[in-house]
Enzyme design. Sequence first.
Site, PDB file in Angstrom:
ATOM      1  N   ARG A   1      -6.881  12.872   0.943  1.00  0.00           N
ATOM      2  CA  ARG A   1      -5.811  13.294   1.858  1.00  0.00           C
ATOM      3  C   ARG A   1      -4.453  12.726   1.465  1.00  0.00           C
ATOM      4  NH1 ARG A   1      -7.448  10.067   7.319  1.00  0.00           N
ATOM      5  NH2 ARG A   1      -9.427  11.067   6.900  1.00  0.00           N
ATOM      6  N   HIS A   2      -4.445  11.591   0.768  1.00  0.00           N
ATOM      7  CA  HIS A   2      -3.141  11.082   0.298  1.00  0.00           C
ATOM      8  C   HIS A   2      -3.199  10.824  -1.213  1.00  0.00           C
ATOM      9  CE1 HIS A   2      -5.198   7.384   1.475  1.00  0.00           C
ATOM     10  NE2 HIS A   2      -4.900   7.503   2.759  1.00  0.00           N
TER      11      HIS A   2
ATOM     12  N   GLU B   1     -11.151  -9.248   3.362  1.00  0.00           N
ATOM     13  CA  GLU B   1      -9.872  -8.891   3.972  1.00  0.00           C
ATOM     14  C   GLU B   1     -10.137  -8.677   5.453  1.00  0.00           C
ATOM     15  OE1 GLU B   1      -7.286  -6.208   1.927  1.00  0.00           O
ATOM     16  OE2 GLU B   1      -6.406  -5.480   3.800  1.00  0.00           O
TER      17      GLU B   1
ATOM     18  N   ARG C   1      -9.328   8.266  -1.027  1.00  0.00           N
ATOM     19  CA  ARG C   1     -10.319   8.703  -0.034  1.00  0.00           C
ATOM     20  C   ARG C   1     -11.148   9.854  -0.559  1.00  0.00           C
ATOM     21  NH1 ARG C   1     -10.397   7.972   5.493  1.00  0.00           N
ATOM     22  NH2 ARG C   1      -9.133   6.255   6.214  1.00  0.00           N
TER      23      ARG C   1
ATOM     24  N   HIS D   1      -5.623   3.674  -1.793  1.00  0.00           N
ATOM     25  CA  HIS D   1      -6.952   4.042  -1.272  1.00  0.00           C
ATOM     26  C   HIS D   1      -7.230   5.484  -1.671  1.00  0.00           C
ATOM     27  CE1 HIS D   1      -9.653   4.376   2.608  1.00  0.00           C
ATOM     28  NE2 HIS D   1     -10.295   4.698   1.499  1.00  0.00           N
TER      29      HIS D   1
ATOM     30  N   GLY E   1       1.175  -1.334   4.345  1.00  0.00           N
ATOM     31  CA  GLY E   1       1.574  -0.026   3.865  1.00  0.00           C
ATOM     32  C   GLY E   1       2.382   0.778   4.848  1.00  0.00           C
ATOM     33  N   HIS E   2       1.733   1.286   5.873  1.00  0.00           N
ATOM     34  CA  HIS E   2       2.333   2.300   6.746  1.00  0.00           C
ATOM     35  C   HIS E   2       3.704   1.882   7.281  1.00  0.00           C
ATOM     36  CE1 HIS E   2       2.817   4.547  10.591  1.00  0.00           C
ATOM     37  NE2 HIS E   2       2.435   5.538   9.813  1.00  0.00           N
TER      38      HIS E   2
ATOM     39  N   ASN F   1       0.860  -1.190   0.000  1.00  0.00           N
ATOM     40  CA  ASN F   1       0.000   0.000   0.000  1.00  0.00           C
ATOM     41  C   ASN F   1       0.899   1.243   0.000  1.00  0.00           C
ATOM     42  OD1 ASN F   1      -1.429   2.271   1.102  1.00  0.00           O
ATOM     43  ND2 ASN F   1      -3.077   0.896   1.671  1.00  0.00           N
TER      44      ASN F   1
ATOM     45  N   HIS G   1      -3.653  -4.421   7.847  1.00  0.00           N
ATOM     46  CA  HIS G   1      -3.748  -3.215   8.678  1.00  0.00           C
ATOM     47  C   HIS G   1      -2.834  -3.340   9.887  1.00  0.00           C
ATOM     48  CE1 HIS G   1      -5.140   0.525  10.362  1.00  0.00           C
ATOM     49  NE2 HIS G   1      -5.757   0.750   9.214  1.00  0.00           N
ATOM     50  N   GLY G   2      -1.865  -2.440   9.918  1.00  0.00           N
ATOM     51  CA  GLY G   2      -0.978  -2.352  11.075  1.00  0.00           C
ATOM     52  C   GLY G   2       0.110  -3.404  11.128  1.00  0.00           C
TER      53      GLY G   2
ATOM     54  N   ARG H   1       3.683  18.832   1.714  1.00  0.00           N
ATOM     55  CA  ARG H   1       4.306  20.021   1.162  1.00  0.00           C
ATOM     56  C   ARG H   1       3.661  20.491  -0.135  1.00  0.00           C
ATOM     57  NH1 ARG H   1       9.556  21.695   2.773  1.00  0.00           N
ATOM     58  NH2 ARG H   1       9.441  21.622   5.030  1.00  0.00           N
TER      59      ARG H   1
ATOM     60  N   ASP I   1      -0.140   4.486  -0.068  1.00  0.00           N
ATOM     61  CA  ASP I   1      -0.850   5.721   0.318  1.00  0.00           C
ATOM     62  C   ASP I   1       0.053   6.730   1.018  1.00  0.00           C
ATOM     63  OD1 ASP I   1      -3.133   4.481  -0.583  1.00  0.00           O
ATOM     64  OD2 ASP I   1      -3.989   4.143   1.414  1.00  0.00           O
ATOM     65  N   HIS I   2       0.924   6.227   1.897  1.00  0.00           N
ATOM     66  CA  HIS I   2       1.631   7.183   2.754  1.00  0.00           C
ATOM     67  C   HIS I   2       2.859   7.803   2.088  1.00  0.00           C
ATOM     68  CE1 HIS I   2      -1.383   6.724   5.617  1.00  0.00           C
ATOM     69  NE2 HIS I   2      -1.196   5.425   5.716  1.00  0.00           N
TER      70      HIS I   2
ATOM     71  N   GLU J   1      -8.687   0.567  -3.282  1.00  0.00           N
ATOM     72  CA  GLU J   1      -9.502   0.638  -2.052  1.00  0.00           C
ATOM     73  C   GLU J   1     -10.419   1.835  -2.129  1.00  0.00           C
ATOM     74  OE1 GLU J   1      -7.772   0.865   1.809  1.00  0.00           O
ATOM     75  OE2 GLU J   1      -6.452  -0.805   1.359  1.00  0.00           O
TER      76      GLU J   1
ATOM     77  N   THR K   1      -6.996   6.659  10.209  1.00  0.00           N
ATOM     78  CA  THR K   1      -6.847   5.545   9.280  1.00  0.00           C
ATOM     79  C   THR K   1      -8.139   4.739   9.341  1.00  0.00           C
ATOM     80  OG1 THR K   1      -5.495   3.617   8.710  1.00  0.00           O
ATOM     81  CG2 THR K   1      -5.717   4.109  11.053  1.00  0.00           C
ATOM     82  N   THR K   2      -8.231   3.680   8.521  1.00  0.00           N
ATOM     83  CA  THR K   2      -9.467   2.894   8.484  1.00  0.00           C
ATOM     84  C   THR K   2      -9.599   2.136   9.799  1.00  0.00           C
ATOM     85  OG1 THR K   2      -9.017   2.674   6.141  1.00  0.00           O
ATOM     86  CG2 THR K   2     -10.811   1.350   7.024  1.00  0.00           C
TER      87      THR K   2
HETATM   88  N1  PXP Z   1      -5.885  -3.134   4.108  1.00  0.00           N
HETATM   89  C1  PXP Z   1      -6.837  -2.178   4.141  1.00  0.00           C
HETATM   90  C2  PXP Z   1      -8.207  -2.542   3.696  1.00  0.00           C
HETATM   91  C3  PXP Z   1      -6.538  -0.864   4.557  1.00  0.00           C
HETATM   92  O1  PXP Z   1      -7.511   0.070   4.595  1.00  0.00           O
HETATM   93  C4  PXP Z   1      -5.211  -0.559   4.928  1.00  0.00           C
HETATM   94  C5  PXP Z   1      -4.864   0.832   5.340  1.00  0.00           C
HETATM   95  O2  PXP Z   1      -5.160   1.728   4.346  1.00  0.00           O
HETATM   96  C6  PXP Z   1      -4.262  -1.575   4.847  1.00  0.00           C
HETATM   97  C7  PXP Z   1      -4.626  -2.860   4.468  1.00  0.00           C
HETATM   98  C8  PXP Z   1      -2.825  -1.325   5.173  1.00  0.00           C
HETATM   99  O3  PXP Z   1      -2.673  -0.932   6.497  1.00  0.00           O
HETATM  100  P1  PXP Z   1      -1.287  -0.368   6.980  1.00  0.00           P
HETATM  101  O4  PXP Z   1      -1.018   0.876   6.203  1.00  0.00           O
HETATM  102  O5  PXP Z   1      -1.496  -0.123   8.431  1.00  0.00           O
HETATM  103  O6  PXP Z   1      -0.254  -1.428   6.706  1.00  0.00           O
END
Ligand code: PXP
Length: 249
Positions: free
Chosen positions: A54-55, A156, A50, A48, A221-222, A12, A199-200, A23, A14-15, A75, A105-106
Amino acid sequence: MSSGEKLRLGVNIDHVATVRNARGGCVPDPVRAARLAEEAGCDGITAHLREDRRHIVDADIERLVATLSVPLNFEMAATDEMQEIALRHRPHAVCLVPEKRAERTTEGGLDVVRDEGRLGRYIAPLREAGARVSLFIAADRAQIDAACRVGAEVIELHTGGYCDAHAEGDAATRDREFDALREMTGYAHDLGLEVHAGHGLTYDTVQAIAAFPEIRELNIGHFLIGEAIFRGLGPAIAEMRRLMDTARA
Ligand code: PXP
């Protein structure tokens, strides 16, 4: 579908866009990150879009669709605006997620039980357009049953509760969350759903989840984008891949 098939890694990005947008301007470029992730051996890219942009922004999705050689997992919240964008781009996969403007976050999974009729109206056209549709849900039997009824091919499972409890050293919650993920992965697989998780996830938490033989894909992702600051994106992804493969073996 048999157990023990290859575990895919979706990265992912996004970040990367979060840092860019801090910036304004165009660096760092999430599409460049996606290409590096491809070179590092990821199996797909997740982004994702949104409602508040935002990203990831619309132009990022257009460029990803035009340049990626691995599948794009798009997403999105179940809204008419996002549905139109998804149907226009026809990504390989769509993951429907809940979205609240105020959240960082989600935070949780979709309430498929309560929102069954509405979600079904989004899922059918996406599937007809060729997208593999997944629903981001908690490890909960009623939500999994509803996901089946509503026509999802994939779920998921939200690993955020497990990862947060692990980070906070809350062993009781961590173990409860883990047991639910373990049990519901098997339950959903037996119903014929393809099971993903995310996630996480970090280097510390990924292996316990990757070891579930029924799980086919992890979306991360993060942590990877943060780790890239220290070791570079390619090596950060390669280490995640190695941990996943070791756990799976
Ligand atoms: N899966 C889904 C459905 C998500 O919404 C996210 C966060 O956007 C992730 C996975 C990835 O989560 P993380 O960025 O915490 O790894």
